[in-house]
Scaffold this motif. Structure first.
Motif, PDB file in Angstrom:
ATOM      1  N   ARG A 111      38.922  51.971   5.925  1.00 43.31           N
ATOM      2  CA  ARG A 111      39.210  50.698   6.591  1.00 43.31           C
ATOM      3  C   ARG A 111      38.787  49.538   5.691  1.00 43.31           C
ATOM      4  O   ARG A 111      37.653  49.482   5.200  1.00 43.31           O
ATOM      5  N   TYR A 112      39.706  48.583   5.513  1.00 47.97           N
ATOM      6  CA  TYR A 112      39.440  47.499   4.566  1.00 47.97           C
ATOM      7  C   TYR A 112      38.260  46.633   4.989  1.00 47.97           C
ATOM      8  O   TYR A 112      37.495  46.156   4.154  1.00 47.97           O
ATOM      9  N   GLN A 113      38.072  46.419   6.298  1.00 48.94           N
ATOM     10  CA  GLN A 113      36.997  45.527   6.731  1.00 48.94           C
ATOM     11  C   GLN A 113      35.622  46.053   6.342  1.00 48.94           C
ATOM     12  O   GLN A 113      34.701  45.278   6.079  1.00 48.94           O
ATOM     13  N   LEU A 114      35.475  47.365   6.268  1.00 50.04           N
ATOM     14  CA  LEU A 114      34.208  47.922   5.792  1.00 50.04           C
ATOM     15  C   LEU A 114      34.013  47.624   4.319  1.00 50.04           C
ATOM     16  O   LEU A 114      32.891  47.345   3.870  1.00 50.04           O
ATOM     17  N   GLU A 148      47.196  50.762   2.995  1.00 53.49           N
ATOM     18  CA  GLU A 148      48.302  50.025   3.601  1.00 53.49           C
ATOM     19  C   GLU A 148      48.380  48.607   3.035  1.00 53.49           C
ATOM     20  O   GLU A 148      49.452  48.108   2.703  1.00 53.49           O
ATOM     21  N   LYS A 149      47.236  47.956   2.907  1.00 56.25           N
ATOM     22  CA  LYS A 149      47.192  46.608   2.350  1.00 56.25           C
ATOM     23  C   LYS A 149      47.519  46.622   0.855  1.00 56.25           C
ATOM     24  O   LYS A 149      48.085  45.665   0.322  1.00 56.25           O
ATOM     25  N   HIS A 150      47.177  47.712   0.189  1.00 58.06           N
ATOM     26  CA  HIS A 150      47.360  47.833  -1.258  1.00 58.06           C
ATOM     27  C   HIS A 150      48.835  47.812  -1.644  1.00 58.06           C
ATOM     28  O   HIS A 150      49.184  47.555  -2.794  1.00 58.06           O
ATOM     29  N   LYS A 151      49.722  48.048  -0.705  1.00 57.03           N
ATOM     30  CA  LYS A 151      51.155  48.095  -0.991  1.00 57.03           C
ATOM     31  C   LYS A 151      51.778  46.701  -1.109  1.00 57.03           C
ATOM     32  O   LYS A 151      52.995  46.574  -1.265  1.00 57.03           O
TER      33      LYS A 151
END
Length: 232
Positions: free
Chosen positions: A152-155, A119-122
């Motif tokens: 999950r990005y935080q991991l 999702e963040k990669h977009k």
């Protein structure tokens, strides 16, 4: 013995000290009972300079020395200097520096481990440089190459940040520990979903024979990833 410090100058002995010297990014809005920021501070400072028993047990299970740690809340690891795009660094809820290991702690209560990386990669090209760069150094794959596997990005940021700090200090062990403080406002579904997210993340890592993990970032560093529920 766990010596809790901030910027190597101010000793933290109470949760009030913790907020004074190392407040969460959201300030007073995040500083509430049954929420992760305050509960992490209370959890550590209640031990009178010692490590909480649950953390000692985790570290000993990996043969990590537990005699002494310097612990700094809200420690920031620079990511842009490592080539992971421009922007903010990794904010550790607590970073613990020991004689043979760096421990990065991520505290949760009702929160998720951030959005999924795809999702963040977009976002912008800079975002893609960060997320793909971290993914390659952890999994040997870009976000797109992970396909339908969602992480999950935080991991990802917690792990690469902890590995960076271990490498800087020439330490060969790195522990990422997710602490979930559960209370009457924490659902069982949330706890189980957090465990599932961690299981998906670790399934992408290359495993050593002793149960630790290794990564393309530095294959000589033994990585451990653990999840503990702490009832409050």
């Amino acid at each position: 013995m766990a010596k809790v410090v901030i910027k190597k100058t101010n000793m933290i002995k109470t949760s009030g000290d913790w907020f004074r010297y190392a407040p969460p990014e959201g300030g007073e809005k995040q500083w509430a009972a049954k929420h992760s920021a305050l509960e992490l501070a209370s959890y550590f400072t209640a031990c009178d300079g010692n490590l909480p028993t649950e953390i000692v047990d985790v570290l000993k299970s990996h043969k990590i020395k537990v005699s002494s740690f310097d612990c700094e809340p809200e420690y920031v690891t620079e990511l842009s200097k490592e080539g992971y795009g421009r922007g903010m660094g990794r904010h550790h809820d607590l970073l613990m520096i020991g004689s043979d290991c760096v421990v990065g702690i991520e505290a949760k209560a009702t929160e998720t481990l951030d959005k999924y990386a795809d999702e963040k990669h977009k976002g912008t090209d800079n975002h893609k440089a960060r997320y793909d760069g971290i993914a390659r150094d952890l999994f040997g794959k870009t976000i797109a190459e992970l396909g339908e596997i969602r992480v999950r990005y935080q991991l990802m940021s917690a792990t690469i940040g902890t590995l960076i700090e271990a490498k800087k200090r020439n330490l060969k062990k790195a522990e990422v520990l997710v602490l979930l403080f559960s209370s009457d406002i924490t659902t069982r579904e949330h706890i189980e979903n957090t465990q599932k997210d961690i299981d998906v993340f670790t399934s992408l890592l290359e495993k050593n024979e002793d149960g630790s993990y290794r990564t393309p970032y530095d294959s000589d560093i033994k990585l451990y990833v653990d999840f503990n529920e702490v009832a409050i």
